[in-house]
Design an enzyme around this catalytic site. Structure first.
Site, PDB file in Angstrom:
ATOM      1  CD  GLU A  11      -3.966  -5.733   3.398  1.00 19.02           C
ATOM      2  OE1 GLU A  11      -4.775  -4.958   3.926  1.00 19.02           O
ATOM      3  OE2 GLU A  11      -2.731  -5.554   3.414  1.00 19.02           O
ATOM      4  CD  GLU A  41      -3.145  -0.934   2.142  1.00 15.57           C
ATOM      5  OE1 GLU A  41      -3.038  -0.097   3.060  1.00 15.57           O
ATOM      6  OE2 GLU A  41      -4.116  -1.692   2.028  1.00 15.57           O
TER       7      GLU A  41
END
Ligand code: AHR
Length: 519
Positions: A307, A188
């Site tokens: 995720e 991320e």
């Protein structure tokens, strides 16, 4: 609402919706890759400490691995587990977590404002993965670190021996290389919250150089470049395009992450979360294919959806603000409801439907932290409501995923506009002849489903189980009542002339199983 008919139910008039579904093995999407049933262990909250690892726990083995959590992980049917983060990895020094326990440093973990003891590290994770019968998937730190440290970690992990780092692994007791095949190039890094946050160009260059060097050490590995942290990021799609301009030729997957937050109580919208995931996947695929076209690549990139879950996110900041630096605090230990389980089942349907382009998927996370498995430190472990759709999908989605186009009613949501009430996917096991249909009724009344199976001659229905949230939508499983939300058997339908009808309860996730007659 469209497609509503009125039928007599238990002697009174009741609104009953109907839908049609035709299943034909000619409409194959692709194999249901086992890696779609992945999970995630991050050094966050009590996922590691008090979750998978708790020396002294009554069920723990001499290495401190909790036996009850291992057993539930195997029952869950998890195939691959991503480690060690997450946001945690962006400030992590993997060397801190190897070697004699007494020499390991205590560090500040900036991601979760936690003290990391490093009692559990790479070698313990690999031991746990073997015991859990899962494939390890590792992430390298591209937040505060770079090419060299990623290469060092890969050398320690996968190189057979005869170098300083591979011999260090052997000295630590792992004679054979771990042979980790899947590697994430950071986590991320588009997010301003990320330690070492970068622009798409900065990250793309670093990821490409890291990928090139890592594949020099071990050309057999598969690499995942970071896509956006979620579809609502202002840089979404342009981030993917720029990152892939740098990395396409060096990587095998682009990641996607998404969490759906039920905190606002808008049940109609949360039940339609899979519509958003579906659009997200299509957009990432379109962006990757655009870069492939521009750069003349014939190889199609796949998505690592590493995720995904339901997450009551509004509670996180309060958790973080409340305290100072502590070890393994309880963090985002959401109690999942029956409705959340239906949503999770539907997200799995969506991942399967994209089996041609989604090659890896990891539910976040495995234990305690927004997890299907909950534990009490020093106490028992139990299955949350979301455990069940995951376990049954992992168990039954074997074979070829078939495209389904249900015809049925729709409803209107605040978040996603008009959406179908019914969502489905089918998986056909050519070896055994078995067919499994996964179906979600998002509506708040029962749905009568008319199934046309004439394309698969000679099937008979073997079971219909349903996790229904209609009667008690906020029910959760707790330590005191761990079996409150579970799938329940429904009447098995009868096939006549290749067709059958059955009832999907209001707000429910369903598994319908069909076998060749006589089996
Ligand atoms: O899974 C919890 C966190 O959510 C992960 O650390 C991060 O990658 C994401 O934002």
């Amino acid at each position: 609402m469209t497609g509503v008919t009125r039928r007599p139910v238990t002697g009174r008039w009741h609104p009953l919706r109907t839908a049609q579904l035709t299943i034909d093995p000619a409409f194959a999407i692709g194999p249901a890759d086992r890696r779609l049933f992945g999970s995630f262990v991050e050094h966050m909250g009590r996922c590691v400490y008090g979750g998978v690892y708790e020396p002294g726990h009554p069920s723990a083995d001499p290495r401190g691995l909790r036996g009850d959590v291992l057993e539930l992980t195997r029952e869950l049917g998890v195939s691959v587990v991503r480690y060690p983060g997450g946001n945690f990895v962006s400030g992590y020094r993997w060397e801190d977590g190897v070697g004699p326990a007494g020499d390991r440093p205590r560090r500040l973990d900036l991601a979760w404002k936690t003290i990391e003891t490093n009692a559990f590290g790479l070698d313990e994770f690999m031991t746990w993965a073997t015991a859990a019968e899962v494939e390890p998937m590792m992430a390298v730190n591209l937040g505060t670190r770079g090419v060299q440290e990623a290469c060092d970690l890969l050398e320690y992990t996968n190189h057979p021996g005869g170098t300083q780092l591979s011999d260090l692994r052997r000295k630590h007791g792992a004679e054979k290389p771990y042979g980790v095949r899947l590697w994430c190039l950071g986590n991320e890094l588009d997010g301003p919250w990320q330690v070492g946050h970068k622009t798409a160009d900065e990250y793309g260059r670093l990821a490409a150089e890291t990928a090139r060097a890592m594949k020099m050490i071990d050309p057999s590995i598969s690499l995942v470049a970071c896509g956006s942290s979620n579809r609502t990021m202002s840089t979404f799609a342009s981030w993917e395009a720029t990152v892939l301009e740098h990395t396409y030729e060096h990587v095998d997957y682009i990641s996607a992450h998404t969490y759906y937050d039920p905190s606002d109580g808008d049940r109609a919208s949360i039940l339609a979360s899979a519509v958003d995931m579906d659009n997200f996947i299509r957009e990432v695929v379109a962006t990757a294919d655009h870069v492939a076209a521009k750069q003349r690549h014939r190889r199609k990139l796949r998505i690592s959806f590493d995720e995904w879950n339901v997450w009551y996110q509004s509670r996180l900041q309060a958790d973080l603000d409340r305290r100072g630096w502590v070890e393994a605090p309880a963090l985002i230990e959401d109690d999942f409801t029956a409705v959340d389980a239906v949503v999770v089942g539907d997200l799995l349907i969506t991942l399967l439907r994209h089996a041609d382009r989604v090659g890896v998927a990891c539910q976040a996370q495995l234990a305690n932290v927004i997890a299907p498995i909950r534990t009490r430190t020093g106490g028992p472990a139990w299955r949350q409501s979301i455990f069940h759709p995951f376990a049954l999908t992992a168990r039954h989605a074997r074979g070829t995923v078939l495209r389904t186009e249900p015809v049925g009613p729709t409803y209107v949501t605040k978040r996603y506009g008009e959406v179908p009430v019914l969502d489905t996917v089918a998986v056909h096991d050519e070896e055994t002849g078995e067919l499994t249909v996964f179906a979600v009724n998002r509506g708040n009344t029962d749905l009568e489903l008319h199934l046309d199976l004439r394309g698969l001659a000679g099937l008979s229905a073997s079971s219909h189980v349903s996790l229904a949230a209609g009667d008690d939508p906020t029910a959760t499983n707790t330590e005191a009542e761990p079996e409150r939300v579970t799938p329940r058997p429904q009447p098995t339908p009868t096939i006549d002339g290749g067709r059958c009808s059955l009832r999907l309860p209001a707000v429910s996730w369903n598994v319908l199983r069909f076998s060749p007659a006589g089996r």
